[in-house]
Design a protein around this motif. Structure first.
Motif, short mmCIF file in Angstrom:
data_model
loop_
_atom_site.label_atom_id
_atom_site.label_comp_id
_atom_site.label_asym_id
_atom_site.label_seq_id
_atom_site.Cartn_x
_atom_site.Cartn_y
_atom_site.Cartn_z
N TYR A 268 -90.08 -0.47 -2.04
CA TYR A 268 -91.51 -0.23 -1.88
C TYR A 268 -92.11 0.55 -3.06
N LYS A 269 -91.27 1.13 -3.90
CA LYS A 269 -91.77 1.85 -5.06
C LYS A 269 -91.91 0.96 -6.29
N LEU A 270 -91.41 -0.26 -6.21
CA LEU A 270 -91.46 -1.17 -7.35
C LEU A 270 -92.82 -1.86 -7.43
N THR A 271 -93.26 -2.12 -8.65
CA THR A 271 -94.47 -2.89 -8.87
C THR A 271 -94.17 -4.38 -8.63
N PRO A 272 -95.21 -5.20 -8.46
CA PRO A 272 -94.96 -6.64 -8.29
C PRO A 272 -94.13 -7.24 -9.43
#
Length: 384
Positions: A268-272
């Motif tokens: 959930y902390k990763l960007t697309p």
């Protein structure tokens, strides 16, 4: 860290944890001599002990973390007793070792204030817990053994179809809530037993408080164990179910530059863009290009196997409200067991099974267990 290559020497790890705890004891005593609240050094105690185990053992497994925590709790108690012994010895000119051995009797005879002694110990345990949690959070990201690594190193090539099932943070939150609430409840009960027992001079009740605080830390570890699930990406590639550990995958095929020293890579902390690169990294691992070279298997392939685990021919052993316990086949043909939690929308391990449709319920049974432990300890204290 937990989840890295598990070539672990348990005996050496205990030695490292013991040496680290000695540094923690020294820190407690030095800060106390300087006139400050020595409870803050509980953080140092947890840090040195857990890192000492990891350094000497080569890895920090769940077994090693549990053993280190037990050692930390015992050494913290001894450090608190030694701190009081030094104060008394300096005041009355008595050898420190004699006073140290006599502290239990002094508490029983109320020569030493039980409220102060057990209250200080409760603060030490609280800060020790606070110091241990970040380390355990960063470590509880996998549980493969060296044998499992060697058996799971082989992969297929030439992917034709891949479906990814990322975890959802909100779905995973209830998995931790039960254990964390139970730990807080135990910590409140244990601290209350210590304070009331100290004020009343009731030694058994104070011992019960220490036991309950021990249980609080163990329950906190239960809650922490579910943190790893936000770092697990599931995929079905060419019909094979894969379990990818994002932190290890990132170390082999970097897809994010975020700092992950104290926390693992969370989906959930990763960007697309980072999520897309993570999926591409998973595909490269599961289906490496066919270069004609002989594939490396065994311990030499350990880093890759830790990042991606293929679950061949999975069979459902047990299904609960919170997840599936599976039996899967390794590359060598042996069968292992693993638990996958219902935090992946649309995922079901076997055809025909009902996929997860929403957040799992809170495991309130942990809170009932905490109340039961507290009640049992109180009852035993009353008997004695």
């Amino acid at each position: 860290m937990i989840g890295q290559e598990k070539h672990e020497n348990f005996a050496k790890g205990l030695l490292g944890a013991f040496l680290g705890s000695l540094l923690g004891v020294a820190c407690i005593l030095v800060i106390s001599r300087l006139g400050y609240v020595s409870a803050i050094s509980g953080v140092v105690m947890a840090l040195f002990s857990l890192k000492g185990y990891e350094r000497f053992a080569g890895a920090l497994s769940k077994k090693g973390a549990g053993a280190s925590i037990v050692l930390v709790l015992a050494m913290t108690y001894l450090a608190n007793q030694l701190d009081f012994a030094i104060d008394i010895a300096l005041g009355y000119g008595i050898p420190v070792w004699e006073v140290f051995l006599a502290v239990p009797a002094l508490l029983r005879d109320q020569v030493v204030s039980g409220g102060v002694f057990w209250g200080n110990l409760a603060l030490l345990y609280l800060f020790t817990l606070l110091g241990a949690v970040p380390i355990l959070r960063s470590g509880m990201t996998g549980s493969l053994t060296t044998r499992e690594v060697a058996e799971s190193a082989g992969v297929q090539s030439g992917a034709q179809q891949a479906v990814f099932y990322p975890p959802v943070k909100q779905w995973a939150a209830p998995m931790r809530t039960g254990g964390n609430l139970a730990a807080v409840l135990e910590l409140v009960l244990g601290t209350g037993f210590l304070i009331v027992g100290g004020l009343a001079g009731a030694g058994p009740l104070m011992i019960a408080g220490v036991v309950v605080i021990y249980c609080a830390i163990l329950l906190m570890i239960v809650g922490i164990a579910h943190v790893q699930d936000n770092s697990i990406l599931l995929a079905r590639i060419d019909g094979v179910l894969w379990r990818f550990q994002l932190t290890q995958l990132n170390s082999l095929h970097r897809f994010t530059d975020k700092r992950v020293n104290l926390t693992a890579v969370r989906w959930y902390k990763l960007t697309p863009e980072e999520r897309q690169r993570a999926q591409q990294a998973a595909l490269r691992m599961a289906c490496p290009p066919d270069t004609g070279a002989q594939q490396v298997v065994g311990l030499a392939a350990a880093p890759a196997a830790l990042a991606g685990l293929p679950l061949y021919n999975p069979e459902t052993v047990k299904e609960t409200k919170w997840g599936w316990k599976l039996s899967y086949e390794t590359e060598s043909g042996k069968r292992r067991k693993i638990t996958l939690y219902k935090i992946y929308p649309g995922f079901a391990p076997m055809p025909g099974q009902q996929p997860a449709e929403g957040p799992v319920p809170v495991q309130w049974g942990w809170c009932l267990l905490a109340l039961g432990i507290g009640a049992a300890c109180f009852a035993v204290a009353c008997i004695f």
